[in-house]
Design a protein around this motif. Structure first.
Motif, mmCIF file in Angstrom:
data_model
loop_
_atom_site.group_PDB
_atom_site.id
_atom_site.type_symbol
_atom_site.label_atom_id
_atom_site.label_comp_id
_atom_site.label_asym_id
_atom_site.label_seq_id
_atom_site.Cartn_x
_atom_site.Cartn_y
_atom_site.Cartn_z
ATOM 1 N N PRO A 189 80.424 28.947 58.412
ATOM 2 C CA PRO A 189 81.502 29.473 59.575
ATOM 3 C C PRO A 189 81.993 28.202 60.343
ATOM 4 O O PRO A 189 81.375 27.062 60.325
ATOM 5 C CB PRO A 189 80.409 30.067 60.497
ATOM 6 C CG PRO A 189 79.182 30.409 59.802
ATOM 7 C CD PRO A 189 79.085 29.529 58.700
ATOM 8 N N GLY A 218 85.840 28.988 55.932
ATOM 9 C CA GLY A 218 85.597 30.209 56.663
ATOM 10 C C GLY A 218 86.478 30.796 57.040
ATOM 11 O O GLY A 218 86.805 32.071 57.019
ATOM 12 N N ASP A 219 87.664 30.174 57.589
ATOM 13 C CA ASP A 219 89.021 30.793 57.865
ATOM 14 C C ASP A 219 89.786 31.485 56.855
ATOM 15 O O ASP A 219 90.224 32.556 56.969
ATOM 16 C CB ASP A 219 90.051 29.575 58.596
ATOM 17 C CG ASP A 219 89.562 29.313 59.693
ATOM 18 O OD1 ASP A 219 88.804 29.771 60.456
ATOM 19 O OD2 ASP A 219 90.133 27.895 60.066
ATOM 20 N N CYS A 243 87.739 34.840 56.162
ATOM 21 C CA CYS A 243 87.931 35.839 57.332
ATOM 22 C C CYS A 243 89.547 36.332 56.991
ATOM 23 O O CYS A 243 89.468 37.528 57.326
ATOM 24 C CB CYS A 243 87.977 35.265 58.663
ATOM 25 S SG CYS A 243 86.152 34.580 58.979
ATOM 26 N N ARG A 262 81.412 39.706 57.476
ATOM 27 C CA ARG A 262 82.059 39.275 58.563
ATOM 28 C C ARG A 262 81.400 38.748 59.733
ATOM 29 O O ARG A 262 81.776 37.644 60.380
ATOM 30 C CB ARG A 262 83.215 39.923 58.879
ATOM 31 C CG ARG A 262 84.375 40.417 58.083
ATOM 32 C CD ARG A 262 85.344 41.251 58.580
ATOM 33 N NE ARG A 262 85.931 40.840 59.718
ATOM 34 C CZ ARG A 262 87.043 39.856 59.950
ATOM 35 N NH1 ARG A 262 87.526 39.630 58.938
ATOM 36 N NH2 ARG A 262 87.630 39.764 61.355
ATOM 37 N N TRP A 267 79.776 35.361 58.689
ATOM 38 C CA TRP A 267 80.709 34.307 58.810
ATOM 39 C C TRP A 267 81.313 34.050 60.036
ATOM 40 O O TRP A 267 82.190 32.986 60.433
ATOM 41 C CB TRP A 267 81.946 34.404 57.892
ATOM 42 C CG TRP A 267 81.720 34.261 56.226
ATOM 43 C CD1 TRP A 267 81.314 35.028 55.409
ATOM 44 C CD2 TRP A 267 81.945 32.970 55.617
ATOM 45 N NE1 TRP A 267 81.077 34.413 54.245
ATOM 46 C CE2 TRP A 267 81.547 33.450 54.307
ATOM 47 C CE3 TRP A 267 82.365 31.948 56.092
ATOM 48 C CZ2 TRP A 267 81.685 32.162 53.200
ATOM 49 C CZ3 TRP A 267 82.426 30.645 55.204
ATOM 50 C CH2 TRP A 267 82.232 31.213 53.574
ATOM 51 N N LYS A 268 81.077 34.848 60.923
ATOM 52 C CA LYS A 268 81.183 34.560 62.510
ATOM 53 C C LYS A 268 83.004 34.975 62.489
ATOM 54 O O LYS A 268 83.648 34.034 63.269
ATOM 55 C CB LYS A 268 80.754 33.423 63.042
ATOM 56 C CG LYS A 268 79.350 33.161 62.987
ATOM 57 C CD LYS A 268 78.737 31.992 63.697
ATOM 58 C CE LYS A 268 77.380 32.016 63.667
ATOM 59 N NZ LYS A 268 76.709 30.400 64.112
ATOM 60 N N CYS A 269 83.257 35.637 62.098
ATOM 61 C CA CYS A 269 84.728 36.169 62.143
ATOM 62 C C CYS A 269 85.302 36.903 63.308
ATOM 63 O O CYS A 269 84.570 37.638 63.634
ATOM 64 C CB CYS A 269 85.150 37.133 60.727
ATOM 65 S SG CYS A 269 84.923 36.349 59.136
ATOM 66 N N LYS A 324 90.077 34.391 62.210
ATOM 67 C CA LYS A 324 89.436 32.685 62.041
ATOM 68 C C LYS A 324 87.993 32.920 62.146
ATOM 69 O O LYS A 324 87.209 34.007 62.545
ATOM 70 C CB LYS A 324 89.900 32.145 63.339
ATOM 71 C CG LYS A 324 91.253 32.044 63.705
ATOM 72 C CD LYS A 324 91.560 30.764 62.902
ATOM 73 C CE LYS A 324 93.016 30.177 62.854
ATOM 74 N NZ LYS A 324 93.473 29.134 61.938
ATOM 75 N N SER A 325 87.340 31.901 61.743
ATOM 76 C CA SER A 325 85.916 31.691 61.705
ATOM 77 C C SER A 325 85.449 30.782 62.689
ATOM 78 O O SER A 325 86.236 29.767 62.901
ATOM 79 C CB SER A 325 85.379 31.263 60.495
ATOM 80 O OG SER A 325 84.042 31.041 60.429
#
Length: 101
Positions: free
Chosen positions: A54, A59-60, A63, A89, A92-94, A98-99
């Motif tokens: 993330p 990550g971006d 996401c 998601r 990945w902390k979306c 954006k992550s």
């Protein structure tokens, strides 16, 4: 149930539910209804690092792709926290496309 020294106690296979992800999947979640949801890609990244990173450009990219998948789903499915896409998601902390770290 078996009779033990201190009364009845469940056997180990009655206590621990089987939680093994499907082939090629990294994680599994058992929902409240008892349904097993496997999600995430198993294994390591090509360079040997962790697959889920993330807050990076990787990550971006993830996401942004998964936001497109989410957009194509019905409103009910898109907001269901137990879909494989939404579980990934979250991992990945979306936030949108954006992550975050």
């Amino acid at each position: 149930m078996r009779e033990g020294k201190q009364g009845l106690f469940p056997l180990w296979w009655q206590v621990m539910p089987t939680k093994k992800p499907a082939k090629g999947k990294a994680k599994v979640k058992v929902t409240a209804s008892g349904k097993k949801v496997s999600y995430g890609q198993a294994g390591k990244a090509k360079d040997g690092s962790k697959r889920v990173q993330p807050g990076t450009s990787k990550g971006d990219s993830y996401c942004a792709r998964s936001a497109g998948i989410k957009k194509g789903l019905s409103k009910k499915k898109a907001n269901d926290p137990n879909t494989p896409n939404n579980l990934s998601r979250k991992r990945w902390k979306c936030k949108g496309s954006k992550s975050t770290k």
